[in-house]
Design an enzyme around this catalytic site. Structure first.
Site, PDB file in Angstrom:
ATOM      1  N   ASP A  82       0.811  -1.219   0.000  1.00  0.00           N
ATOM      2  CA  ASP A  82       0.000   0.000   0.000  1.00  0.00           C
ATOM      3  C   ASP A  82       0.851   1.278   0.000  1.00  0.00           C
ATOM      4  O   ASP A  82       1.567   1.569   0.955  1.00  0.00           O
ATOM      5  CB  ASP A  82      -0.943   0.010   1.200  1.00  0.00           C
ATOM      6  CG  ASP A  82      -2.130   0.943   1.013  1.00  0.00           C
ATOM      7  OD1 ASP A  82      -2.299   1.479  -0.095  1.00  0.00           O
ATOM      8  OD2 ASP A  82      -2.898   1.116   1.976  1.00  0.00           O
ATOM      9  N   LYS A  85      -8.031  -1.512   3.307  1.00  0.00           N
ATOM     10  CA  LYS A  85      -7.425  -0.194   3.494  1.00  0.00           C
ATOM     11  C   LYS A  85      -7.412   0.190   4.970  1.00  0.00           C
ATOM     12  O   LYS A  85      -6.422   0.761   5.467  1.00  0.00           O
ATOM     13  CB  LYS A  85      -8.196   0.849   2.677  1.00  0.00           C
ATOM     14  CG  LYS A  85      -7.713   2.273   2.822  1.00  0.00           C
ATOM     15  CD  LYS A  85      -6.343   2.467   2.222  1.00  0.00           C
ATOM     16  CE  LYS A  85      -6.392   2.574   0.726  1.00  0.00           C
ATOM     17  NZ  LYS A  85      -5.083   2.980   0.159  1.00  0.00           N
ATOM     18  N   LYS A 138      -8.177  14.359  -3.116  1.00  0.00           N
ATOM     19  CA  LYS A 138      -8.614  13.677  -1.895  1.00  0.00           C
ATOM     20  C   LYS A 138      -8.547  14.623  -0.702  1.00  0.00           C
ATOM     21  O   LYS A 138      -7.571  15.344  -0.525  1.00  0.00           O
ATOM     22  CB  LYS A 138      -7.722  12.464  -1.663  1.00  0.00           C
ATOM     23  CG  LYS A 138      -8.060  11.642  -0.438  1.00  0.00           C
ATOM     24  CD  LYS A 138      -7.316  10.328  -0.497  1.00  0.00           C
ATOM     25  CE  LYS A 138      -6.568  10.067   0.755  1.00  0.00           C
ATOM     26  NZ  LYS A 138      -5.814   8.824   0.710  1.00  0.00           N
ATOM     27  N   LYS A 161       2.535   1.936   3.388  1.00  0.00           N
ATOM     28  CA  LYS A 161       1.767   2.099   4.631  1.00  0.00           C
ATOM     29  C   LYS A 161       1.926   0.922   5.590  1.00  0.00           C
ATOM     30  O   LYS A 161       2.041   1.101   6.796  1.00  0.00           O
ATOM     31  CB  LYS A 161       0.269   2.227   4.310  1.00  0.00           C
ATOM     32  CG  LYS A 161      -0.202   3.553   3.778  1.00  0.00           C
ATOM     33  CD  LYS A 161      -1.734   3.569   3.743  1.00  0.00           C
ATOM     34  CE  LYS A 161      -2.253   4.866   3.157  1.00  0.00           C
ATOM     35  NZ  LYS A 161      -2.170   4.874   1.681  1.00  0.00           N
TER      36      LYS A 161
END
Length: 572
Positions: free
Chosen positions: A346, A395, A450, A528
């Site tokens: 990620d 996520k 975003k 991540k």
């Protein structure tokens, strides 16, 4: 079709970068190239003058001492510390060669932006905005747009910083040969228009370079991605035989490499987030079970795992840029067996990167975060896919673990599991931890822009409270794209590094040179939920991740990782 076929200029094969050439083969004026896209001087920018570092025809050989400490806690609660030293020799092949980058999800927002950025820099395409003429660049790339403190100028006493990309021979992003797969068969010029990421004047100039590029057919297992993606799935490898799909992907990699006369290839997943795959004994827990499950077309084998296995078997690095658990235990074991490289998971681009920095700041300052609440909304296809609960859960998991190691490092602020068990009388497996929630919503109107809102609620001195709120607006794909280049550049570099221990005497079981371990945890800065060697702790601290990367690059040059003790400024 590969974009390289549209341009006669091929990738470089020497140790460092060659001069930039345009589509007509003419060398360009470097002064007009953005600093992040400029090439190293021929032969490299840095030469270490030391007995421990040797420059050979094939590469750089460097001796390095890894200094550490073993710490043992006694029965009285006191610590005994013993300094340790381990000696290694690193060898870095200096020939970069011609490198291919194959993206899974080539036609998505990230994939189209990667190709467009590559072509704009390669052809030096500038474009008009309301603020004036814009140069192509690689801003946001750790490799291309950040520097490393190399040492001190003895005459001035000032620090000397060099581009990270000049530390060792690395592929220039302009020289990648880019291709890949997508479940959508739209040509890349139309995919770029659909993504709505780049300025129109740039898109207009890129259309002739991208209109002939069509993604290869990909794998689509509806159970793994959101049902709302079905209308895009028109470019598929036929059938439901997962072994046939694996063989097809392996052949695609071989053909791409052969057709473009490549020395190496990196495969990177930047497609839709999948749901988590269940880890089932006898199915995907070992390499043999995973290969059998693929042969049996087991329902718990995901598309991303098929791509990872194909890459491993073809001996090319695979990086997972989405949050799902692509590299399940059987996949890691398979990579170990074949000494292939994998990394993930990620992309760490915006909110999570800020969170890792701010949480570390608070904990290191002796302030106790009690809760971290994160809210996001975005309008691109990633947001659409994440509006499905099972994909969102992947996520949520990758985002929520980002502060774990920082909290665990401070037992003064956060009680350990043993302390909580003793205090409550109930067995507790996890120590004290701040409440941490993550919310993601799909709002089509905002497109690729975003919005992220974070609240940090912390305890202060004598029962006081502190609230910090951050509003972060970012263009999602313009943050993720530089990370894709970073991951590919560094993954390729690490395939050219070998090491051996120098602590064994020659003739007494002296170690033969080995490649690095299969899981490329040195890529953690860009990810991540970093994939690490089984049994080792995950490091989420952004500062430690960056220091590890810098320190390793210096080790390959035989240099110590220069810290911030700055002893010359502390003594007479």
């Amino acid at each position: 079709m590969s974009p390289t076929a549209l341009n006669p200029i091929q990738g470089h094969h020497d140790s460092f970068s060659l001069p930039v050439a345009n589509g007509n083969g003419h060398v360009k004026d470097e002064s007009k190239v953005h600093a992040t896209a400029r090439r190293s001087p021929e032969g490299g920018l840095i030469k270490v003058e030391s007995d421990s570092t040797k420059y050979e025809e094939e590469g750089i050989r460097a001796k390095f001492t890894d200094r550490g400490a073993d710490v043992v806690k006694g029965a009285d609660g006191k610590f005994s510390v013993k300094k340790t030293e381990k000696n290694y020799e690193f060898f870095t092949k200096s020939k970069v060669g011609k490198v291919g980058l194959m993206l899974v999800g080539l036609g998505g927002n990230n994939g189209t932006t990667v190709l467009a950025t590559h072509l704009a820099n390669k052809h030096q395409i500038s474009w008009r905005t309301k603020d004036g003429l814009q140069q192509p660049n690689y801003i946001g790339s750790v490799v291309r747009a950040s520097t490393v403190r190399l040492g001190i100028d003895p005459e001035t006493g000032k620090d000397v910083h060099v581009p990270l990309s000049d530390m060792l021979p690395m592929v220039h992003p302009n020289d990648f040969v880019i291709g890949g797969w997508d479940i959508s068969g739209v040509n890349m010029d139309k995919a770029m228009l659909r993504a709505k990421v780049l300025e129109w004047d740039l898109q207009r100039q890129l259309v002739p370079h991208m209109e002939g590029v069509k993604p290869l057919p990909s794998i689509y297992y509806p159970d793994f991605i959101a049902a709302n993606q079905a209308d895009r799935a028109d470019n598929l490898i036929p059938g439901e035989d997962k072994q046939a799909h694996l063989d097809h992907i392996r052949n695609d990699i071989r053909k791409f490499k052969s057709d473009n006369d490549l020395d190496s290839v990196v495969v990177l997943w930047t497609a839709n987030t999948e749901r988590y795959a269940d880890i089932i004994e006898g199915v995907n827990d070992t390499s043999d079970n995973l290969l059998k499950s693929i042969k049996d077309s087991h329902e718990e084998v995901s598309p991303s795992t098929i791509f990872a296995v194909a890459s491993i078997l073809e001996g090319v690095p695979f990086i997972n840029g989405s949050p799902q658990n692509t590299c399940i235990p059987g996949c890691i074991e398979l990579a170990e067996k074949h000494q292939s490289f994998i990394g993930g998971d990620d992309f760490k681009s915006g909110q999570t990167k800020v969170k890792s920095v701010l949480a570390e700041f608070l904990v290191n300052a002796g302030i106790k975060p009690l809760s971290i609440s994160s809210y996001n909304h975005l309008g691109n296809n990633d947001g659409k896919n994440l509006s499905s609960q099972r994909q969102f859960r992947s996520k949520e998991i990758s985002k929520s673990s980002v502060v774990d190691d920082m909290v665990a490092a401070n037992h003064l602020l956060y009680k350990t599991a043993a302390e909580l068990t003793a205090e409550t009388g109930e067995v507790t497996k996890k120590g004290e931890h701040p409440d941490h929630i993550v919310v993601i919503k799909h709002v089509p109107a905002v497109g690729d822009s975003k919005r992220a809102i974070d609240e940090y609620y912390s305890e202060l001195l004598m029962g006081g409270r502190n609230v910090m709120n951050i509003f972060n607006e970012c263009e999602d794909s313009l943050l993720a794209t530089p990370l894709i280049f970073d991951l590919a550049i560094l993954a390729e570099l690490l395939t050219r590094v070998t090491y051996k221990s120098l602590d064994q005497a020659e003739g007494e079981g002296a170690q033969e040179p080995k490649p690095l371990y299969s899981v490329l945890s040195l890529l953690s800065y860009m990810l991540k939920a970093p994939l690490v060697k089984p049994g080792t702790d995950v490091v989420n601290s952004l500062n430690r991740q960056r220091n590890a990367l810098e320190g390793f690059l210096k080790a390959c040059l035989g240099l110590e990782n220069t810290g911030d003790i700055l002893l010359n400024t502390r003594i007479w």
